[in-house]
Design a protein around this motif. Structure first.
Motif, PDB file in Angstrom:
ATOM      1  N   SER A   1      59.451  -5.300  27.520  1.00  0.00           N
ATOM      2  CA  SER A   1      58.975  -4.051  26.940  1.00  0.00           C
ATOM      3  C   SER A   1      59.758  -3.789  25.663  1.00  0.00           C
ATOM      4  N   PRO A   2      59.241  -2.985  24.755  1.00  0.00           N
ATOM      5  CA  PRO A   2      59.997  -2.631  23.544  1.00  0.00           C
ATOM      6  C   PRO A   2      61.348  -1.998  23.883  1.00  0.00           C
ATOM      7  N   ALA A   3      61.383  -1.179  24.933  1.00  0.00           N
ATOM      8  CA  ALA A   3      62.634  -0.523  25.309  1.00  0.00           C
ATOM      9  C   ALA A   3      63.667  -1.538  25.788  1.00  0.00           C
ATOM     10  N   LYS A   4      63.225  -2.535  26.555  1.00  0.00           N
ATOM     11  CA  LYS A   4      64.159  -3.554  27.030  1.00  0.00           C
ATOM     12  C   LYS A   4      64.689  -4.376  25.865  1.00  0.00           C
TER      13      LYS A   4
ATOM     14  N   ALA B   1      67.582  15.793  23.266  1.00  0.00           N
ATOM     15  CA  ALA B   1      67.136  14.497  22.750  1.00  0.00           C
ATOM     16  C   ALA B   1      66.824  13.532  23.891  1.00  0.00           C
ATOM     17  N   PHE B   2      67.654  13.569  24.930  1.00  0.00           N
ATOM     18  CA  PHE B   2      67.422  12.692  26.084  1.00  0.00           C
ATOM     19  C   PHE B   2      66.133  13.073  26.789  1.00  0.00           C
ATOM     20  N   GLN B   3      65.919  14.368  27.002  1.00  0.00           N
ATOM     21  CA  GLN B   3      64.707  14.807  27.684  1.00  0.00           C
ATOM     22  C   GLN B   3      63.457  14.433  26.896  1.00  0.00           C
ATOM     23  N   GLU B   4      63.516  14.577  25.579  1.00  0.00           N
ATOM     24  CA  GLU B   4      62.368  14.221  24.746  1.00  0.00           C
ATOM     25  C   GLU B   4      62.061  12.733  24.851  1.00  0.00           C
TER      26      GLU B   4
ATOM     27  N   CYS C   1      65.356   1.666  30.744  1.00  0.00           N
ATOM     28  CA  CYS C   1      65.819   1.076  29.485  1.00  0.00           C
ATOM     29  C   CYS C   1      65.822   2.113  28.356  1.00  0.00           C
ATOM     30  N   VAL C   2      64.817   2.987  28.335  1.00  0.00           N
ATOM     31  CA  VAL C   2      64.786   4.060  27.341  1.00  0.00           C
ATOM     32  C   VAL C   2      66.001   4.972  27.528  1.00  0.00           C
TER      33      VAL C   2
ATOM     34  N   GLU D   1      60.497  12.059  28.364  1.00  0.00           N
ATOM     35  CA  GLU D   1      59.116  12.531  28.464  1.00  0.00           C
ATOM     36  C   GLU D   1      58.161  11.562  27.761  1.00  0.00           C
ATOM     37  N   LYS D   2      58.567  11.069  26.621  1.00  0.00           N
ATOM     38  CA  LYS D   2      57.753  10.101  25.886  1.00  0.00           C
ATOM     39  C   LYS D   2      57.626   8.802  26.679  1.00  0.00           C
ATOM     40  N   ALA D   3      58.748   8.357  27.295  1.00  0.00           N
ATOM     41  CA  ALA D   3      58.732   7.111  28.068  1.00  0.00           C
ATOM     42  C   ALA D   3      57.793   7.209  29.256  1.00  0.00           C
TER      43      ALA D   3
END
Length: 398
Positions: free
Chosen positions: A65-68, A45-48, A289-290, A51-53
């Protein structure tokens, strides 16, 4: 060797899964000393999420940012809205330095109270605050204004008292040191809820009494949870277990699962003129942040309960070893534990044998400490406890 060779002698690793990794010579090692990559190796789950980030916009300039935004929400919810603002940094040492400077700026006072055997970082000010000689000897002059107090390690009480009846006498000793060894101009006291150097926990109630004293003296309380926070003890944060209301909370290491991110949370929102020194840096990088959001996500969805469960077995298993003549004390909470031996020779001998058996622990003086990834399995914990019992039996015969 090349000019760019590593200054340390390290094993070459070829892969890993969870709390286990493999070396180039084909050995399998269970990692019991990992404070950063707490979600373990090859966490799907972390790797996915990462990769998206990396495939999205990674460097907004002076923006949210949305992640922050999501991370700030996690920080606010898990601390029950106790803090008015959060400042994200790229390392725990940096978070420590900003906390100290902010406390000095707000109070107009220069001094910081820190503790023997503490770890607060490797940069100049954070290393000066650390109570470990190896962080400072030969690297003077140190930052001025630091006053060191005895951490309440009951196994090595400086007053040679018993923990059941002492009434936190080391806190009164701290008051005396403060009155005689300082200018009595304290900006803050900084303390770890348990000391990362050898996993020492203070007696119940000590941290509350320390906080009360700090309030009396008008100093800020800075709780350094860079090692103890983010689920290490089976609770999200240690300060909540003790009922503390810190003025500043420091997070790091586990926060990013290996990515470079840390946080300074403050109860009172900084004024505009106090923000200039804190501006800049890269702690709010969207990718980091992700990573932090993923840690929160997994902790809240079962991993925190797992830490509590396997941690209880780990600590109870270690406690059962206290009757061995070479063992002085076993202590721990969640997945933070330590075994203290009667002398350094015994601890080094046990450390070496366990390493040969495929278990990597931390080693400091008389103590072996364990801070495994949160995903360590119950079976791996049992395997370690079996290896520890066997090793102690061999030590008894030796």
């Amino acid at each position: 060797s090349s000019a760019a060779s590593d200054v340390y002698k390290r094993q070459e690793l070829t892969g890993g899964e969870g709390a286990r990794y493999w070396t180039a010579d084909g050995c399998s090692v269970v990692d019991l000393n990992e404070m950063r990559v707490v979600l373990g190796q090859n966490n799907a789950a972390f790797q996915e999420a990462m990769e998206k980030a990396f495939s999205e916009f990674t460097a907004p300039k002076n923006g949210l940012s949305p992640a922050k935004t999501q991370l700030l929400g996690w920080l606010d919810r898990t601390t029950n809205g106790q803090f008015a603002a959060a400042h994200l940094t790229s390392s725990g040492s940096e978070a420590v330095e900003w906390a100290i400077r902010l406390a000095q700026k707000r109070t107009g006072r220069p001094e910081i109270l820190a503790f023997w055997n503490s770890i607060h970082g490797r940069t100049y000010l954070s290393a000066s605050l650390s109570g470990l000689p190896r962080r400072k000897v030969g690297y003077g002059p140190l930052a001025p204004g630091v006053v060191y107090l005895p951490y309440p390690k009951c196994a090595d009480c400086p007053l040679q008292l018993e923990r059941e009846t002492c009434g936190c006498a080391c806190l009164e000793l701290s008051r005396r040191i403060y009155r005689t060894a300082s200018a009595c101009q304290p900006a803050a006291v900084i303390i770890e809820p348990f000391q990362g150097a050898d996993v020492t926990f203070p007696p119940k109630g000590y941290l509350r009494r320390l906080q009360d004293w700090a309030r009396e003296e008008g100093m800020f309380v800075i709780v350094d949870e860079i090692q103890s926070g983010m689920g290490r003890t089976g609770r999200m944060y240690c300060y909540q277990e003790e009922g503390l209301e810190p003025d500043m909370l420091l997070l790091g290491k586990a926060l990013g699962n290996g990515q470079h991110i840390a946080a300074l949370l403050v109860r009172q929102r900084p004024d505009k003129e106090e923000l200039y020194a804190l501006s800049g840096g890269s702690g709010d990088d969207p990718v980091a942040c992700v990573a932090a959001c993923q840690v929160f996500e997994q902790l809240e969805n079962g991993l925190l309960d797992h830490v509590a469960q396997v941690g209880e077995r780990l600590v109870s298993g270690l406690k059962a070893l206290e009757s061995h003549p070479l063992v002085r004390e076993c202590r721990g909470r969640g997945l933070a534990a330590a075994i203290e031996f009667v002398d350094e020779a015994a601890s080094l001998s046990v450390y070496t044998k366990l390493k040969d058996a495929g278990f990597l622990l931390g080693h400091a003086g008389r103590s072996l400490y364990l801070k495994p990834p949160y995903v360590i399995t119950a079976e791996q914990v049992e395997d370690f406890l079996t290896a520890m019992k066997k090793t102690l039996q061999e030590e008894r015969r030796g």
